[in-house]
Design an enzyme around this catalytic site. Structure first.
Site, PDB file in Angstrom:
ATOM      1  N   GLU A   1      -7.281  -7.710  13.489  1.00 51.14           N
ATOM      2  CA  GLU A   1      -7.555  -7.470  12.187  1.00 51.14           C
ATOM      3  C   GLU A   1      -7.257  -9.705  11.709  1.00 51.14           C
ATOM      4  O   GLU A   1      -6.234  -9.638  11.816  1.00 51.14           O
ATOM      5  CB  GLU A   1      -7.250  -6.999  11.159  1.00 51.14           C
TER       6      GLU A   1
ATOM      7  N   HIS B   1       1.680  -2.027   5.330  1.00 50.62           N
ATOM      8  CA  HIS B   1       1.833  -2.411   4.500  1.00 50.62           C
ATOM      9  C   HIS B   1       2.136  -1.956   3.282  1.00 50.62           C
ATOM     10  O   HIS B   1       2.879  -2.206   2.307  1.00 50.62           O
ATOM     11  CB  HIS B   1       0.297  -2.019   4.084  1.00 50.62           C
TER      12      HIS B   1
ATOM     13  N   ARG C   1       1.149  -1.085  -0.188  1.00 47.71           N
ATOM     14  CA  ARG C   1       0.099   0.191  -0.322  1.00 47.71           C
ATOM     15  C   ARG C   1       0.842   1.582  -0.348  1.00 47.71           C
ATOM     16  O   ARG C   1       1.607   1.148   1.370  1.00 47.71           O
ATOM     17  CB  ARG C   1      -1.229  -0.401   1.221  1.00 47.71           C
TER      18      ARG C   1
ATOM     19  N   HIS D   1      -5.291  -9.413   8.400  1.00 54.45           N
ATOM     20  CA  HIS D   1      -4.273  -9.103   8.635  1.00 54.45           C
ATOM     21  C   HIS D   1      -2.966 -10.158   9.196  1.00 54.45           C
ATOM     22  O   HIS D   1      -2.675 -10.254  10.220  1.00 54.45           O
ATOM     23  CB  HIS D   1      -4.399  -7.618   9.419  1.00 54.45           C
TER      24      HIS D   1
ATOM     25  N   ASP E   1      -3.787  -8.672   3.147  1.00 55.02           N
ATOM     26  CA  ASP E   1      -4.570  -8.879   3.803  1.00 55.02           C
ATOM     27  C   ASP E   1      -5.355  -9.565   2.400  1.00 55.02           C
ATOM     28  O   ASP E   1      -5.988  -8.975   1.741  1.00 55.02           O
ATOM     29  CB  ASP E   1      -5.651  -7.473   3.788  1.00 55.02           C
TER      30      ASP E   1
END
Length: 270
Positions: free
Chosen positions: A243, A154, A109, A246, A161
């Site tokens: 999460e 990320h 990301r 994740h 994810d």
């Protein structure tokens, strides 16, 4: 000099002047243009490593907690450091034998995407996706509760994810902006049908039910979470307890570097 000759001379003079003007005005833009940053050679596109892993890259679409395509996501391609991608290939081989497949929602990301999340979180009036992704959380609490941060693992390239899909994988229908939203923790037959096995919540669900070991998650949902975590732990990934989706491959190739090259095939040479 004849009238025709004078006319030709005038036109030649005007053409030369116009060409000179274009050269002068265009040069600074060319000289000042900065090329997009590229990924270091340690990064690869996941589908070049394993073509069987499914992709649903949410941030290239409007189906995410912001409600629009996220900055820096040019193409729906999963980019990861090579060790992380190879580990996913190994995990996928084990799941395929059991009739399952991995499906990635987000991989590397860029920092510009994280900055987009921060700007959105600071705009308390924009709650267009609240009914699905954070129905029980006041938007003013997103930073304090840890759902949004100014840096993301990320961006270091070894975090992914993902979920598990039962094969044969049913097609995922397109999200239609403006369609009625269903809470991300609603029963699996009511929330958005993204083909994932039932994990108890959908992806990016801002709720404590998303905590991997939340005691309210039992039965089939617990078994599915355990299958995902166990499969990935066996190949070197560590789960983020808040999460279920994740995971970060350890040791990270770039443990302290936050990259900002765009999510695009042009960013990786491989």
């Amino acid at each position: 000099m004849t009238r025709l000759s004078r006319t030709r001379t005038v036109w030649r003079t005007l053409a030369v002047a116009a060409a000179a003007l274009l050269t002068v005005t265009a040069a600074p833009a060319t000289a000042g243009a900065e090329p997009e940053p590229k990924a270091p050679e340690e990064f690869v596109a996941l589908d070049r490593v394993d073509r069987t892993i499914l992709h649903e890259m949410r941030y290239t679409t409007a189906h995410n907690f912001v409600g629009e395509r996220i900055d820096g996501y040019r193409q729906p391609v999963c980019i990861l450091t090579k060790p992380a991608a190879l580990a996913l290939r190994k995990a996928q081989r084990g799941l395929l034998k059991q009739g399952y497949s991995l499906k990635v929602y987000d991989c590397y990301r860029p920092q510009r995407a994280v900055d987009h999340f921060v700007r959105w979180a600071e705009d308390l009036d924009d709650e267009r996706m609240k009914a699905e992704f954070y129905p029980n959380v006041d938007k003013s609490r997103l930073f304090a509760d840890g759902y949004i941060a100014e840096k993301s693992g990320h961006s270091r390239g070894s975090t992914v994810d993902l979920t598990i899909v039962k094969l044969p994988a049913p097609p995922t229908r397109p999200y239609v902006p403006g369609e009625p939203l269903v809470p991300c923790f609603a029963p699996v037959d009511r929330r958005f049908p993204d083909s994932s096995v039932d994990m108890g919540t959908g992806y990016d669900c801002f709720d404590t039910l998303s905590h991997t070991d939340d005691p309210r998650i039992t039965g089939e949902q617990r078994a599915n979470r355990d299958l995902l975590r166990g499969t990935l732990s066996a190949v070197g990934f560590v789960n983020l307890p808040e999460e279920w989706w994740h995971f970060t491959y350890k040791p990270e190739v770039f443990p302290e570097t936050y990259f900002d090259f765009p999510v695009s095939r042009r960013s990786v040479a491989r």
